[in-house]
Motif scaffolding. Sequence first.
Motif, PDB file in Angstrom:
ATOM      1  N   ILE A 102       4.459  -0.164  -8.449  1.00  0.00           N
ATOM      2  CA  ILE A 102       3.412  -1.020  -9.003  1.00  0.00           C
ATOM      3  C   ILE A 102       2.144  -0.672  -8.242  1.00  0.00           C
ATOM      4  N   GLU A 103       1.232  -0.014  -8.905  1.00  0.00           N
ATOM      5  CA  GLU A 103       0.021   0.390  -8.211  1.00  0.00           C
ATOM      6  C   GLU A 103      -0.769  -0.830  -7.748  1.00  0.00           C
ATOM      7  N   ARG A 104      -1.511  -0.648  -6.676  1.00  0.00           N
ATOM      8  CA  ARG A 104      -2.200  -1.740  -5.979  1.00  0.00           C
ATOM      9  C   ARG A 104      -3.093  -2.573  -6.888  1.00  0.00           C
ATOM     10  N   ASN A 105      -3.746  -1.958  -7.840  1.00  0.00           N
ATOM     11  CA  ASN A 105      -4.733  -2.685  -8.645  1.00  0.00           C
ATOM     12  C   ASN A 105      -4.128  -3.747  -9.553  1.00  0.00           C
ATOM     13  N   VAL A 106      -2.816  -3.756  -9.756  1.00  0.00           N
ATOM     14  CA  VAL A 106      -2.184  -4.777 -10.604  1.00  0.00           C
ATOM     15  C   VAL A 106      -1.082  -5.546  -9.880  1.00  0.00           C
ATOM     16  N   LEU A 107      -0.955  -5.361  -8.595  1.00  0.00           N
ATOM     17  CA  LEU A 107       0.164  -5.923  -7.832  1.00  0.00           C
ATOM     18  C   LEU A 107       0.326  -7.427  -7.994  1.00  0.00           C
ATOM     19  N   GLU A 108      -0.737  -8.183  -7.758  1.00  0.00           N
ATOM     20  CA  GLU A 108      -0.624  -9.645  -7.805  1.00  0.00           C
ATOM     21  C   GLU A 108      -0.192 -10.127  -9.193  1.00  0.00           C
ATOM     22  N   TRP A 109      -0.720  -9.524 -10.237  1.00  0.00           N
ATOM     23  CA  TRP A 109      -0.359  -9.938 -11.595  1.00  0.00           C
ATOM     24  C   TRP A 109       1.114  -9.653 -11.892  1.00  0.00           C
ATOM     25  N   ARG A 110       1.632  -8.561 -11.363  1.00  0.00           N
ATOM     26  CA  ARG A 110       3.021  -8.187 -11.649  1.00  0.00           C
ATOM     27  C   ARG A 110       4.034  -9.005 -10.834  1.00  0.00           C
ATOM     28  N   LEU A 111       3.657  -9.442  -9.636  1.00  0.00           N
ATOM     29  CA  LEU A 111       4.617 -10.142  -8.773  1.00  0.00           C
ATOM     30  C   LEU A 111       4.501 -11.658  -8.804  1.00  0.00           C
ATOM     31  N   ASP A 112       3.411 -12.184  -9.316  1.00  0.00           N
ATOM     32  CA  ASP A 112       3.245 -13.634  -9.403  1.00  0.00           C
ATOM     33  C   ASP A 112       4.174 -14.181 -10.486  1.00  0.00           C
ATOM     34  N   PRO A 113       5.127 -15.028 -10.104  1.00  0.00           N
ATOM     35  CA  PRO A 113       6.074 -15.553 -11.102  1.00  0.00           C
ATOM     36  C   PRO A 113       5.406 -16.438 -12.164  1.00  0.00           C
ATOM     37  N   LEU A 114       4.165 -16.843 -11.944  1.00  0.00           N
ATOM     38  CA  LEU A 114       3.442 -17.667 -12.918  1.00  0.00           C
ATOM     39  C   LEU A 114       2.561 -16.839 -13.849  1.00  0.00           C
ATOM     40  N   SER A 115       2.490 -15.540 -13.622  1.00  0.00           N
ATOM     41  CA  SER A 115       1.619 -14.676 -14.407  1.00  0.00           C
ATOM     42  C   SER A 115       2.299 -14.235 -15.699  1.00  0.00           C
ATOM     43  N   ASP A 116       1.519 -14.179 -16.769  1.00  0.00           N
ATOM     44  CA  ASP A 116       2.021 -13.652 -18.030  1.00  0.00           C
ATOM     45  C   ASP A 116       2.310 -12.150 -17.938  1.00  0.00           C
ATOM     46  N   ALA A 117       1.750 -11.478 -16.940  1.00  0.00           N
ATOM     47  CA  ALA A 117       1.929 -10.035 -16.770  1.00  0.00           C
ATOM     48  C   ALA A 117       3.001  -9.696 -15.726  1.00  0.00           C
ATOM     49  N   ARG A 118       3.785 -10.678 -15.315  1.00  0.00           N
ATOM     50  CA  ARG A 118       4.788 -10.453 -14.262  1.00  0.00           C
ATOM     51  C   ARG A 118       5.890  -9.502 -14.734  1.00  0.00           C
ATOM     52  N   ILE A 119       6.535  -8.858 -13.746  1.00  0.00           N
ATOM     53  CA  ILE A 119       7.695  -8.021 -14.035  1.00  0.00           C
ATOM     54  C   ILE A 119       8.940  -8.916 -14.036  1.00  0.00           C
ATOM     55  N   PRO A 120      10.035  -8.466 -14.637  1.00  0.00           N
ATOM     56  CA  PRO A 120      11.245  -9.301 -14.700  1.00  0.00           C
ATOM     57  C   PRO A 120      11.787  -9.714 -13.327  1.00  0.00           C
ATOM     58  N   GLU A 121      11.569  -8.897 -12.309  1.00  0.00           N
ATOM     59  CA  GLU A 121      12.060  -9.206 -10.962  1.00  0.00           C
ATOM     60  C   GLU A 121      11.285 -10.341 -10.291  1.00  0.00           C
ATOM     61  N   ALA A 122      10.140 -10.698 -10.811  1.00  0.00           N
ATOM     62  CA  ALA A 122       9.302 -11.762 -10.232  1.00  0.00           C
ATOM     63  C   ALA A 122       9.810 -13.114 -10.725  1.00  0.00           C
ATOM     64  N   THR A 123      10.953 -13.501 -10.191  1.00  0.00           N
ATOM     65  CA  THR A 123      11.668 -14.687 -10.687  1.00  0.00           C
ATOM     66  C   THR A 123      11.292 -15.985  -9.997  1.00  0.00           C
ATOM     67  N   GLY A 124      10.556 -15.919  -8.907  1.00  0.00           N
ATOM     68  CA  GLY A 124      10.180 -17.136  -8.194  1.00  0.00           C
ATOM     69  C   GLY A 124       9.404 -16.812  -6.937  1.00  0.00           C
ATOM     70  N   HIS A 125       8.977 -17.865  -6.266  1.00  0.00           N
ATOM     71  CA  HIS A 125       8.160 -17.702  -5.070  1.00  0.00           C
ATOM     72  C   HIS A 125       8.971 -17.333  -3.827  1.00  0.00           C
TER      73      HIS A 125
END
Length: 143
Positions: free
Chosen positions: A64-87
Motif C-alpha cells: 500500500i503506497e504511502r499516499n493512500v495508507l490511512e484510507w486503506r487501513l482505517d476500518p471506518l473508511s470506504d476505501a479500506r482494504i478487507p484486512e482493515a477489520t478494526g482498530h
Amino acid sequence: MTGPAAAPVPSGIDRMLARARERLRRIGPHEAAAELAAGEALLVDIRPAAQRAREGEFAGALVIERNVLEWRLDPLSDARIPEATGHAVRWIVACSEGYTSSLAAASLHDIGLPRATDLEGGFQAWRAAGLPVRGGEDPAGTS
C-alpha cells in the motif's frame, strides 16, 4: 563573556521524526517476522513501485503506497482494504530504511490505530537479517 556553545537545534523533520518515534514501540526484523508467523500482525510495504522493483519485495507483505495508507487501513473508511477489520489490528509499516515508516505509523495512531508500529531499518534491515524477500534489480541496494 560567552557561554557554552548551544547544541544545534535539530531540523524540523528531525524533530518530527523524533516525536513520531516517541509514540511507537518500533520492532526489528526478527521480532516482526515472529509476529507475522504467529498471525499477530500484518506487514505493510509503503515503498513506491520503482523502489520495490529496484530493491526487491518482502515475501507476503501487503503493498500500500504511502499516499493512500490511512484510507486503506482505517476500518471506518470506504476505501479500506478487507484486512482493515478494526482498530485493534497490529500493522507493521515498512519502507526502505525505517524513516518514512515511522512517520506513517504515527499517522496511523492519529487515525485511531494504536497498535501500529514500524520496522526498524526497513526493507534493508529485513534483507540483511536473511528474512524472505523476492525480486529486485539490485540485491545489494547500491544503485
